[in-house]
Design a protein around this motif. Structure first.
Motif, PDB file in Angstrom:
ATOM      1  N   GLU A   1      -5.619   4.274  -3.506  1.00  0.00           N
ATOM      2  CA  GLU A   1      -4.216   4.125  -3.093  1.00  0.00           C
ATOM      3  C   GLU A   1      -3.425   5.374  -3.441  1.00  0.00           C
ATOM      4  OE1 GLU A   1      -0.363   1.342  -4.119  1.00  0.00           O
ATOM      5  OE2 GLU A   1      -2.358   0.411  -4.163  1.00  0.00           O
TER       6      GLU A   1
ATOM      7  N   ARG B   1      -1.223   7.407  -0.840  1.00  0.00           N
ATOM      8  CA  ARG B   1       0.220   7.485  -1.088  1.00  0.00           C
ATOM      9  C   ARG B   1       0.690   8.942  -1.103  1.00  0.00           C
ATOM     10  NH1 ARG B   1       3.476   3.548  -2.483  1.00  0.00           N
ATOM     11  NH2 ARG B   1       1.730   2.147  -2.948  1.00  0.00           N
TER      12      ARG B   1
ATOM     13  N   GLU C   1     -12.336  -1.926  -2.354  1.00  0.00           N
ATOM     14  CA  GLU C   1     -11.191  -1.284  -2.993  1.00  0.00           C
ATOM     15  C   GLU C   1     -10.540  -0.259  -2.067  1.00  0.00           C
ATOM     16  OE1 GLU C   1     -13.694  -3.236  -5.801  1.00  0.00           O
ATOM     17  OE2 GLU C   1     -14.202  -1.654  -4.383  1.00  0.00           O
TER      18      GLU C   1
ATOM     19  N   ALA D   1      -8.610  -2.175   0.563  1.00  0.00           N
ATOM     20  CA  ALA D   1      -7.391  -2.760  -0.007  1.00  0.00           C
ATOM     21  C   ALA D   1      -6.293  -1.707  -0.137  1.00  0.00           C
ATOM     22  CB  ALA D   1      -7.703  -3.379  -1.374  1.00  0.00           C
ATOM     23  N   ALA D   2      -6.684  -0.488  -0.482  1.00  0.00           N
ATOM     24  CA  ALA D   2      -5.702   0.593  -0.583  1.00  0.00           C
ATOM     25  C   ALA D   2      -5.079   0.882   0.775  1.00  0.00           C
ATOM     26  CB  ALA D   2      -6.370   1.847  -1.148  1.00  0.00           C
TER      27      ALA D   2
ATOM     28  N   GLN E   1      -2.611  -1.939   1.704  1.00  0.00           N
ATOM     29  CA  GLN E   1      -1.358  -1.830   0.957  1.00  0.00           C
ATOM     30  C   GLN E   1      -0.444  -0.766   1.556  1.00  0.00           C
ATOM     31  OE1 GLN E   1       0.095  -3.573  -1.392  1.00  0.00           O
ATOM     32  NE2 GLN E   1       1.834  -2.134  -1.480  1.00  0.00           N
ATOM     33  N   ILE E   2      -1.016   0.390   1.854  1.00  0.00           N
ATOM     34  CA  ILE E   2      -0.214   1.492   2.395  1.00  0.00           C
ATOM     35  C   ILE E   2       0.251   1.168   3.819  1.00  0.00           C
ATOM     36  CG2 ILE E   2      -0.298   3.922   3.095  1.00  0.00           C
ATOM     37  CD1 ILE E   2      -0.110   3.481   0.064  1.00  0.00           C
TER      38      ILE E   2
ATOM     39  N   ARG F   1       0.876  -1.769   5.104  1.00  0.00           N
ATOM     40  CA  ARG F   1       1.974  -2.746   5.015  1.00  0.00           C
ATOM     41  C   ARG F   1       3.270  -2.073   4.549  1.00  0.00           C
ATOM     42  NH1 ARG F   1      -1.882  -6.211   2.281  1.00  0.00           N
ATOM     43  NH2 ARG F   1      -2.558  -7.914   3.642  1.00  0.00           N
ATOM     44  N   GLU F   2       3.133  -1.307   3.485  1.00  0.00           N
ATOM     45  CA  GLU F   2       4.315  -0.748   2.844  1.00  0.00           C
ATOM     46  C   GLU F   2       5.043   0.240   3.744  1.00  0.00           C
ATOM     47  OE1 GLU F   2       5.318   1.807  -1.223  1.00  0.00           O
ATOM     48  OE2 GLU F   2       3.487   0.596  -1.102  1.00  0.00           O
TER      49      GLU F   2
ATOM     50  N   TYR G   1      -8.651  -8.172   6.988  1.00  0.00           N
ATOM     51  CA  TYR G   1      -7.191  -8.285   6.997  1.00  0.00           C
ATOM     52  C   TYR G   1      -6.681  -8.782   8.354  1.00  0.00           C
ATOM     53  CZ  TYR G   1      -7.582  -5.864   2.596  1.00  0.00           C
ATOM     54  OH  TYR G   1      -7.920  -5.542   1.301  1.00  0.00           O
TER      55      TYR G   1
END
Length: 384
Positions: free
Chosen positions: A150, A154, A180, A183-184, A187-188, A190-191, A218
């Motif tokens: 992540e 990021r 993993e 998942a990173a 997260q990015i 979505r954000e 997902y």
């Protein structure tokens, strides 16, 4: 009049992969481990289906997005095999995965938009992004076992970021992104409200029964996920040039305009053959690739070239940094002096590596790796 052409086109490089394949072909006696093309014939039932379609006179226009029968078959196959919930009206049958990627990227990018791509990566992504006037943002995974974090993602995101491209199993490494890493990405995405383009052309060529895939893992991100697939690799149909794109309804209805104006549709008399292909089991081919993978890993270990174990596709990506040569110089010398060809890592944004393809006859692979071993021994002698 060349100066009047689109400067982004003029600035685009030609495929260095094809260049090294050409050098190999022009070198008498050279063994080429360059191209990623299955050495198996297309399954006979698939070929027979083409003749049957021609005999029925299926040589006229079909719907832009593909025949209804093929779109239904693709949706059903993806639901059963991978748990994806795309309806037939969320499918575009494309001219290979290449057109699917062109359609997805050019359909979403405006000049200045940025696309994050984990590298090493197939050069096509950078070329398409550049042609669309976008910015290619590589995220180097060579020092993290070809996995993502992540923090890496990021650090790559800006206000201009529009999408992330994933290719797992990966070309050129054969590596699979772990849970993993995915998942990173989730997260990015979505954000920062990003698209995720999943290039899954090697998904059916995996050596473990269950591999994590973003599109399956997902489903809540279906609205921003675009899946690109191909018949080329799992069914040994590279010359047929048929693939498909899956996208959420509202997104697909916009992307299909590009497909319509670019190619109209794929070839009418190949539609039923592709339906037949989806019924074929690629497991026997996968088992051959697995055996070749294991042989290549063992030989590279004996030769002393570090490599991350591939879990899919038919490539292996050894590290050559110990020899102090650029990947291009290493590969050129290897063609000239050892008469064996590989693809330099710079082609994939990963200097210090070479890509070896093991979709070739067992004896050819064995001799090619033997020549590589002798070449490496020669380099070590020179370095003393």
């Amino acid at each position: 009049m060349e100066h009047r052409l689109n400067p982004r086109l003029v600035a685009s490089p030609r495929s260095a992969i094809r260049e090294f394949a050409r050098l190999a072909a022009e070198t008498p006696g050279c063994i080429s481990l360059t191209l990623g093309e299955p050495d198996f014939p297309t399954p006979p039932p698939v070929c027979a289906a083409v003749q049957e379609s021609l005999d029925r006179g299926e040589t006229h226009y079909i719907p832009n997005n593909g025949s209804p029968a093929l779109c239904r078959a693709i949706a059903a196959f993806e639901a059963e095999a991978h748990g994806l919930t795309y309806g037939p009206d969320e499918v575009i049958v494309t001219v290979g995965a290449t057109e699917g990627l062109f359609t997805a990227l050019t359909g979403m990018l405006e000049p200045g938009d940025e696309v994050i791509v984990p590298t090493p990566a197939f050069v096509l992504y950078q070329c398409i992004v550049g042609l669309a006037g976008g910015g290619f943002v590589p995220v180097d995974t060579a020092k993290t076992g070809f996995q993502l974090s992540e923090a890496q993602l990021r650090a790559a995101v800006t206000a201009k970021t529009k999408a992330i491209v994933l290719n797992s199993p990966n070309n050129p490494t054969g590596c699979v992104l772990n849970a993993e890493s995915l998942a990173a990405v989730a997260q990015i995405a979505r954000e920062f409200d990003l698209f995720v383009i999943c290039d899954e052309v090697y998904r059916q060529l995996c050596y473990t029964p269950e591999i994590p895939q973003f599109s399956t893992r997902y489903p809540d991100l279906k609205d921003r996920t675009i899946v690109v697939q191909s018949f080329s690799k799992p069914y040994a149909m590279t010359g047929w040039r048929v693939g498909y794109l899956l996208a959420d309804g509202p997104v697909k209805r916009q992307l299909e305009k590009l497909h319509q104006y670019d190619v109209v549709s794929t070839v009418s008399f190949l539609q039923e053959a592709c339906v037949t292909a989806l019924r074929q089991d690629p497991t026997p081919m996968v088992e051959v690739y697995r055996r070749r993978r294991d042989f290549a890993l063992a030989r590279l270990s004996e030769i002393g070239l570090p490599v991350v174990r591939p879990e899919g596709a038919f490539y292996i990506f050894p590290d050559i940094t110990a020899f102090g040569l650029s990947s291009a110089d290493f590969c050129r010398r290897m063609i000239q002096e050892a008469k064996v060809a590989a693809v330099p890592g710079f082609c994939f944004g990963a200097e210090g590596h070479i890509r070896l393809s093991y979709c070739c006859d067992d004896a050819v692979l064995a001799e090619g790796l033997a020549r590589l071993g002798r070449f490496v021994d020669q380099l070590r002698e020179e370095g003393r």
